[in-house]
Design a protein around this motif. Structure first.
Motif, mmCIF file in Angstrom:
data_model
loop_
_atom_site.group_PDB
_atom_site.id
_atom_site.type_symbol
_atom_site.label_atom_id
_atom_site.label_comp_id
_atom_site.label_asym_id
_atom_site.label_seq_id
_atom_site.Cartn_x
_atom_site.Cartn_y
_atom_site.Cartn_z
ATOM 1 N N GLN A 133 51.549 44.306 39.183
ATOM 2 C CA GLN A 133 51.272 44.583 40.596
ATOM 3 C C GLN A 133 50.048 43.805 41.072
ATOM 4 O O GLN A 133 50.046 43.240 42.178
ATOM 5 C CB GLN A 133 51.081 46.078 40.814
ATOM 6 N N LEU A 134 49.001 43.751 40.256
ATOM 7 C CA LEU A 134 47.807 42.974 40.608
ATOM 8 C C LEU A 134 48.136 41.486 40.710
ATOM 9 O O LEU A 134 47.641 40.792 41.603
ATOM 10 C CB LEU A 134 46.707 43.181 39.569
ATOM 11 N N GLU A 135 48.961 41.011 39.793
ATOM 12 C CA GLU A 135 49.346 39.602 39.799
ATOM 13 C C GLU A 135 50.098 39.250 41.087
ATOM 14 O O GLU A 135 49.845 38.213 41.707
ATOM 15 C CB GLU A 135 50.207 39.326 38.571
ATOM 16 N N HIS A 136 50.984 40.132 41.502
ATOM 17 C CA HIS A 136 51.740 39.908 42.741
ATOM 18 C C HIS A 136 50.798 39.923 43.954
ATOM 19 O O HIS A 136 50.875 39.057 44.834
ATOM 20 C CB HIS A 136 52.824 40.972 42.885
ATOM 21 N N TRP A 137 49.909 40.902 44.000
ATOM 22 C CA TRP A 137 48.953 41.021 45.094
ATOM 23 C C TRP A 137 48.055 39.787 45.151
ATOM 24 O O TRP A 137 47.800 39.225 46.220
ATOM 25 C CB TRP A 137 48.140 42.296 44.911
ATOM 26 N N ALA A 138 47.557 39.362 43.991
ATOM 27 C CA ALA A 138 46.696 38.175 43.933
ATOM 28 C C ALA A 138 47.443 36.956 44.463
ATOM 29 O O ALA A 138 46.883 36.160 45.227
ATOM 30 C CB ALA A 138 46.221 37.946 42.502
ATOM 31 N N ASP B 10 49.849 36.905 46.616
ATOM 32 C CA ASP B 10 49.988 37.036 48.067
ATOM 33 C C ASP B 10 48.733 36.563 48.798
ATOM 34 O O ASP B 10 48.808 36.106 49.934
ATOM 35 C CB ASP B 10 50.256 38.492 48.460
ATOM 36 N N GLU B 11 47.583 36.690 48.150
ATOM 37 C CA GLU B 11 46.305 36.316 48.776
ATOM 38 C C GLU B 11 45.752 35.006 48.221
ATOM 39 O O GLU B 11 44.574 34.693 48.425
ATOM 40 C CB GLU B 11 45.308 37.465 48.619
ATOM 41 N N PHE B 12 46.601 34.264 47.487
ATOM 42 C CA PHE B 12 46.231 32.961 46.936
ATOM 43 C C PHE B 12 44.993 33.036 46.050
ATOM 44 O O PHE B 12 44.097 32.198 46.129
ATOM 45 C CB PHE B 12 46.048 31.920 48.056
ATOM 46 N N ARG B 13 44.944 34.063 45.207
ATOM 47 C CA ARG B 13 43.853 34.229 44.248
ATOM 48 C C ARG B 13 44.441 34.338 42.848
ATOM 49 O O ARG B 13 45.589 34.712 42.675
ATOM 50 C CB ARG B 13 43.070 35.525 44.511
ATOM 51 N N SER B 14 43.595 34.089 41.854
ATOM 52 C CA SER B 14 43.975 34.388 40.480
ATOM 53 C C SER B 14 43.835 35.898 40.287
ATOM 54 O O SER B 14 43.189 36.586 41.095
ATOM 55 C CB SER B 14 43.051 33.660 39.503
ATOM 56 N N VAL B 15 44.428 36.416 39.226
ATOM 57 C CA VAL B 15 44.286 37.845 38.939
ATOM 58 C C VAL B 15 42.813 38.170 38.715
ATOM 59 O O VAL B 15 42.296 39.181 39.201
ATOM 60 C CB VAL B 15 45.145 38.261 37.721
ATOM 61 N N ASN B 16 42.106 37.309 38.002
ATOM 62 C CA ASN B 16 40.683 37.522 37.753
ATOM 63 C C ASN B 16 39.907 37.603 39.068
ATOM 64 O O ASN B 16 39.083 38.509 39.267
ATOM 65 C CB ASN B 16 40.138 36.389 36.885
ATOM 66 N N ALA B 17 40.146 36.660 39.969
ATOM 67 C CA ALA B 17 39.449 36.653 41.253
ATOM 68 C C ALA B 17 39.812 37.890 42.079
ATOM 69 O O ALA B 17 38.956 38.442 42.779
ATOM 70 C CB ALA B 17 39.770 35.380 42.032
#
Length: 64
Positions: free
Chosen positions: A18-23, A25-32
């Motif tokens: 879920q975090l990976e998908h959200w990231a 969507d916002e053009f970020r890495s999971v870490n960011a």
């Protein structure tokens, strides 16, 4: 810039997905994305020391 602290984070695979998908969507890495969410939570809780506000946008647009 000071080096960033590295540590191992274990999480539920579904939560990570879920975090990976959200990231994405916002053009970020999971870490960011995790760092963004933690920083936002700290700000909302009043626990983040005031950081030097850096203007966002094109530096050429900020000049007088």
């Amino acid at each position: 810039m000071p080096a960033k602290k590295q540590f191992l984070l274990r999480m539920d695979p579904q939560l990570f997905a879920q975090l990976e998908h959200w990231a994405g969507d916002e053009f970020r890495s999971v870490n960011a994305q995790i760092e963004f969410l933690l920083r936002d939570a700290l700000k909302r809780a009043g626990r983040l020391k005031h950081e030097a506000e850096t203007p966002k946008g094109d530096p050429a647009e900020l000049e007088d």
